[in-house]
Scaffold this active site. Sequence first.
Site, PDB file in Angstrom:
ATOM      1  N   ARG A 207      -3.123   2.324 -15.143  1.00 44.73           N
ATOM      2  CA  ARG A 207      -2.307   1.696 -14.097  1.00 44.73           C
ATOM      3  C   ARG A 207      -2.740   2.177 -12.715  1.00 44.73           C
ATOM      4  NH1 ARG A 207       3.936   1.923 -15.394  1.00 44.73           N
ATOM      5  NH2 ARG A 207       3.917   0.565 -13.565  1.00 44.73           N
ATOM      6  N   CYS A 264       4.835   7.196  -8.225  1.00 45.64           N
ATOM      7  CA  CYS A 264       4.549   6.655  -9.552  1.00 45.64           C
ATOM      8  C   CYS A 264       4.693   5.146  -9.459  1.00 45.64           C
ATOM      9  CB  CYS A 264       5.487   7.260 -10.599  1.00 45.64           C
ATOM     10  SG  CYS A 264       7.236   7.010 -10.258  1.00 45.64           S
TER      11      CYS A 264
END
Length: 311
Positions: A207, A264
Amino acid sequence: TCSPGPGRPPPLPAPWCPPAVPHRNTAWCVPVADNPLISVAELAARRGDPRLRLADVRWYVGEPGRNRVEYDAGHLPGAVYLDIDSDLMQARGPGRHPLPAPGPFATLLGSRGLGDEHFIVTYDDAGGIYAARFWWMLRWVGHADVRLLDGGLQAWVAAGHPLSTEEPAWPPAVMNLRPGPTRLIDRAGLYPLLGKVTLLDARAPDRYTGEQHPVDPIGGHIPTARSAPTAMNLGPDGCFLPPEELARRYRELGAGEGDTVASCGSGVTACHDIVAMVRAGLPEPILYPGSWSDWCTSGLPYATGDEPGSV
């Protein structure tokens, strides 16, 4: 630890001894962080303590409702249920999991029987990556007496301890707001600091690189962010690595000198990196709650691939 010093004590950096956090000694503090974790053995030894409260913060990406099903099927005895999607966020704000207003959040805690007088232990079944958000939020509203269960539900079961299907009905409590040791930054505050602070990204490597973006419109990372996936905080047993190993890892990423910002996908798993750095005895990072889910919809520059990229 706190120890007396001759004469006037030297000034200490704010991340180690925030002025709002009372010292355990009226003298001065040597910058050694408290352990944010509690082991299964330590928790088991405290069973029966009237001050003890447990919070189950299990969560599953893309599986709404599963956390409640898993809680009902079996949880640590006495644990209350908290849902990231309803209890630990508000409906609107930057990113997918915007922080709630502190006042209503403290009121919610009190309604679940979590108050000023309680020693609160939070856990999940994913190595602490979701329970860390609750650990951080309690300290955000000024409740310092909180620990994350190292190894989570799996470690509890592996040690032979029971689960329960009964939901506790703790009497209402009062959680007062107090200044805490946490710090926040938003997108507008972070942008001019890129390249001047150490920016960490707690998401999985695919990611971070942009190869996968299952819940965001685009993949990649904030320019200058360094990949610091939460899996690297844990050993094969699902427990946090020793402090010295964590300190070495984060220093290699550039943390420990100047400010560090943890990010994040939506400000949840970034708290796991914060737990790890506190355990390592490093200055506590600043949380970017909106994180990539906020940044990637802003039209600001972003980077892809393995390298942090530049501003």
